[in-house]
Write a protein that holds these residues in place. Sequence first.
Motif, PDB file in Angstrom:
ATOM      1  N   VAL A   1       0.826  -1.202   0.000  1.00 25.06           N
ATOM      2  CA  VAL A   1       0.000   0.000   0.000  1.00 25.06           C
ATOM      3  C   VAL A   1       0.866   1.260   0.000  1.00 25.06           C
ATOM      4  N   ILE A   2       1.913   1.252   0.800  1.00 27.16           N
ATOM      5  CA  ILE A   2       2.761   2.441   0.936  1.00 27.16           C
ATOM      6  C   ILE A   2       3.645   2.651  -0.292  1.00 27.16           C
ATOM      7  N   TYR A   3       4.195   1.546  -0.814  1.00 26.86           N
ATOM      8  CA  TYR A   3       5.273   1.681  -1.795  1.00 26.86           C
ATOM      9  C   TYR A   3       4.933   1.191  -3.201  1.00 26.86           C
ATOM     10  N   ARG A   4       3.793   0.559  -3.385  1.00 28.04           N
ATOM     11  CA  ARG A   4       3.530  -0.025  -4.702  1.00 28.04           C
ATOM     12  C   ARG A   4       2.269   0.527  -5.385  1.00 28.04           C
ATOM     13  N   GLN A   5       1.549   1.416  -4.713  1.00 31.81           N
ATOM     14  CA  GLN A   5       0.291   1.897  -5.283  1.00 31.81           C
ATOM     15  C   GLN A   5       0.330   3.371  -5.673  1.00 31.81           C
ATOM     16  N   GLY A   6       1.506   3.974  -5.590  1.00 31.09           N
ATOM     17  CA  GLY A   6       1.632   5.365  -6.012  1.00 31.09           C
ATOM     18  C   GLY A   6       0.895   6.362  -5.138  1.00 31.09           C
ATOM     19  N   LEU A   7       0.650   6.016  -3.884  1.00 32.77           N
ATOM     20  CA  LEU A   7      -0.102   6.879  -2.983  1.00 32.77           C
ATOM     21  C   LEU A   7       0.816   7.846  -2.238  1.00 32.77           C
ATOM     22  N   LYS A   8       0.273   9.016  -1.904  1.00 24.99           N
ATOM     23  CA  LYS A   8       0.949   9.884  -0.958  1.00 24.99           C
ATOM     24  C   LYS A   8       0.888   9.234   0.428  1.00 24.99           C
ATOM     25  N   THR A   9       1.774   9.683   1.305  1.00 19.89           N
ATOM     26  CA  THR A   9       1.805   9.087   2.645  1.00 19.89           C
ATOM     27  C   THR A   9       0.457   9.234   3.345  1.00 19.89           C
ATOM     28  N   SER A  10      -0.160  10.398   3.246  1.00 22.61           N
ATOM     29  CA  SER A  10      -1.452  10.611   3.899  1.00 22.61           C
ATOM     30  C   SER A  10      -2.523   9.690   3.330  1.00 22.61           C
ATOM     31  N   GLN A  11      -2.462   9.443   2.021  1.00 23.90           N
ATOM     32  CA  GLN A  11      -3.421   8.538   1.403  1.00 23.90           C
ATOM     33  C   GLN A  11      -3.196   7.096   1.867  1.00 23.90           C
ATOM     34  N   ALA A  12      -1.924   6.707   1.964  1.00 22.95           N
ATOM     35  CA  ALA A  12      -1.609   5.357   2.441  1.00 22.95           C
ATOM     36  C   ALA A  12      -2.104   5.157   3.866  1.00 22.95           C
ATOM     37  N   VAL A  13      -1.966   6.170   4.713  1.00 20.45           N
ATOM     38  CA  VAL A  13      -2.448   6.080   6.088  1.00 20.45           C
ATOM     39  C   VAL A  13      -3.948   5.834   6.113  1.00 20.45           C
ATOM     40  N   GLU A  14      -4.681   6.528   5.271  1.00 25.85           N
ATOM     41  CA  GLU A  14      -6.132   6.328   5.218  1.00 25.85           C
ATOM     42  C   GLU A  14      -6.479   4.894   4.838  1.00 25.85           C
ATOM     43  N   VAL A  15      -5.775   4.344   3.866  1.00 25.68           N
ATOM     44  CA  VAL A  15      -6.038   2.977   3.430  1.00 25.68           C
ATOM     45  C   VAL A  15      -5.727   1.984   4.542  1.00 25.68           C
ATOM     46  N   LEU A  16      -4.678   2.273   5.313  1.00 24.08           N
ATOM     47  CA  LEU A  16      -4.201   1.312   6.310  1.00 24.08           C
ATOM     48  C   LEU A  16      -4.947   1.372   7.632  1.00 24.08           C
ATOM     49  N   GLN A  17      -5.806   2.358   7.819  1.00 26.89           N
ATOM     50  CA  GLN A  17      -6.456   2.519   9.116  1.00 26.89           C
ATOM     51  C   GLN A  17      -7.233   1.270   9.530  1.00 26.89           C
ATOM     52  N   GLY A  18      -7.951   0.663   8.591  1.00 26.74           N
ATOM     53  CA  GLY A  18      -8.708  -0.540   8.937  1.00 26.74           C
ATOM     54  C   GLY A  18      -7.823  -1.682   9.362  1.00 26.74           C
ATOM     55  N   MET A  19      -6.716  -1.899   8.633  1.00 21.78           N
ATOM     56  CA  MET A  19      -5.782  -2.953   9.004  1.00 21.78           C
ATOM     57  C   MET A  19      -5.151  -2.673  10.353  1.00 21.78           C
ATOM     58  N   ALA A  20      -4.878  -1.395  10.632  1.00 19.00           N
ATOM     59  CA  ALA A  20      -4.224  -1.030  11.889  1.00 19.00           C
ATOM     60  C   ALA A  20      -5.092  -1.358  13.087  1.00 19.00           C
ATOM     61  N   ALA A  21      -6.404  -1.272  12.911  1.00 16.35           N
ATOM     62  CA  ALA A  21      -7.309  -1.574  14.023  1.00 16.35           C
ATOM     63  C   ALA A  21      -7.263  -3.040  14.414  1.00 16.35           C
ATOM     64  N   GLU A  22      -6.820  -3.897  13.497  1.00 16.52           N
ATOM     65  CA  GLU A  22      -6.816  -5.334  13.746  1.00 16.52           C
ATOM     66  C   GLU A  22      -5.443  -5.876  14.113  1.00 16.52           C
ATOM     67  N   THR A  23      -4.376  -5.163  13.758  1.00 15.97           N
ATOM     68  CA  THR A  23      -3.022  -5.682  13.952  1.00 15.97           C
ATOM     69  C   THR A  23      -2.144  -4.618  14.602  1.00 15.97           C
ATOM     70  N   ARG A  24      -1.608  -4.943  15.779  1.00 18.61           N
ATOM     71  CA  ARG A  24      -0.805  -3.973  16.530  1.00 18.61           C
ATOM     72  C   ARG A  24       0.407  -3.514  15.732  1.00 18.61           C
ATOM     73  N   GLN A  25       1.046  -4.428  15.022  1.00 20.61           N
ATOM     74  CA  GLN A  25       2.241  -4.055  14.267  1.00 20.61           C
ATOM     75  C   GLN A  25       1.918  -3.079  13.135  1.00 20.61           C
ATOM     76  N   VAL A  26       0.787  -3.275  12.486  1.00 25.89           N
ATOM     77  CA  VAL A  26       0.383  -2.330  11.439  1.00 25.89           C
ATOM     78  C   VAL A  26       0.079  -0.969  12.058  1.00 25.89           C
ATOM     79  N   GLN A  27      -0.517  -0.969  13.249  1.00 25.23           N
ATOM     80  CA  GLN A  27      -0.762   0.294  13.941  1.00 25.23           C
ATOM     81  C   GLN A  27       0.547   1.019  14.223  1.00 25.23           C
ATOM     82  N   LEU A  28       1.583   0.281  14.634  1.00 31.50           N
ATOM     83  CA  LEU A  28       2.897   0.883  14.872  1.00 31.50           C
ATOM     84  C   LEU A  28       3.449   1.483  13.586  1.00 31.50           C
ATOM     85  N   LEU A  29       3.259   0.778  12.473  1.00 32.88           N
ATOM     86  CA  LEU A  29       3.703   1.294  11.169  1.00 32.88           C
ATOM     87  C   LEU A  29       2.956   2.573  10.820  1.00 32.88           C
TER      88      LEU A  29
END
Length: 256
Positions: free
Chosen positions: A215-243
């Motif tokens: 999501v961060i490095y292969r989809q051409g997203l800005k960092t803020s956009q990548a954060v939005e995409v990852l929010q759901g995953m972060a809620a389920e996985t502590r390590q993704v939340q740390l990222l």
Amino acid sequence: MIDSRAIIHPSAQLDRDVEVGPFTVIGPDVEIGAGTKIHSHAVIKGPTRIGKNNTIFQFASVGEDCQDKKYAGEPTRLEIGDNNVIREGCTIHRGTVQDQSLTKIGSNNLLMAYVHVAHDCMVGDNCIFANNTAIAGHVTVGDGVILGGLTTVHQFCQIGAYSMSAAHSAIFKDVPAFIMVSGNPAEAHGMNFEGMRRRGWSDEVIRSLRQAYKVIYRQGLKTSQAVEVLQGMAAETRQVQLLVESLQSSTRGITR
């Protein structure tokens, strides 16, 4: 336990089982905890607090005045936790009043020969800095970071937890948690998945982090956009939340 040829200021406070080798100099306003061993020819200046069971090798300079030209002799501090190994020739400087007046190193770290930790740096726990690594002023290093030999880090950079640099890397931007970087200037090259397995992390966690990297490095997203995409995953996985947190806290932009 203290060699007669060592020079220790009367106001320095050393636990009774601290070992001090010959020709070491320990200045005023230095506190050293139980079980710490200081080899010969080290220099420790205060205000400095060193915890328990550390080992400081010969010719290390710990708690020296910083190299910032704005520094005018203010009483700034250095704090070092427990169970650290500081190898020969390392230099660790106190903070400046322009920041928190504090340089801080956590516990269970290995600083190999000739490592430099500049003023106002904050280093977490369980890190390894290989030979001749140098981190400039105001750098923040998370837990479990490995910096390869001769790595240099620009001032004010944030190095996320469990990230890793290859030897000879020159880091000018923030490194998100778990990311592996190399080169001059450093570029991202995946994550240390083998290290995750060695820590006993589950396949599910590793899959989540692998997807987060894409999501961060292969989809051409800005960092803020990548954060939005990852929010759901972060809620389920502590390590993704740390990222995600390391992305959100970035002030210099992330290493790409």
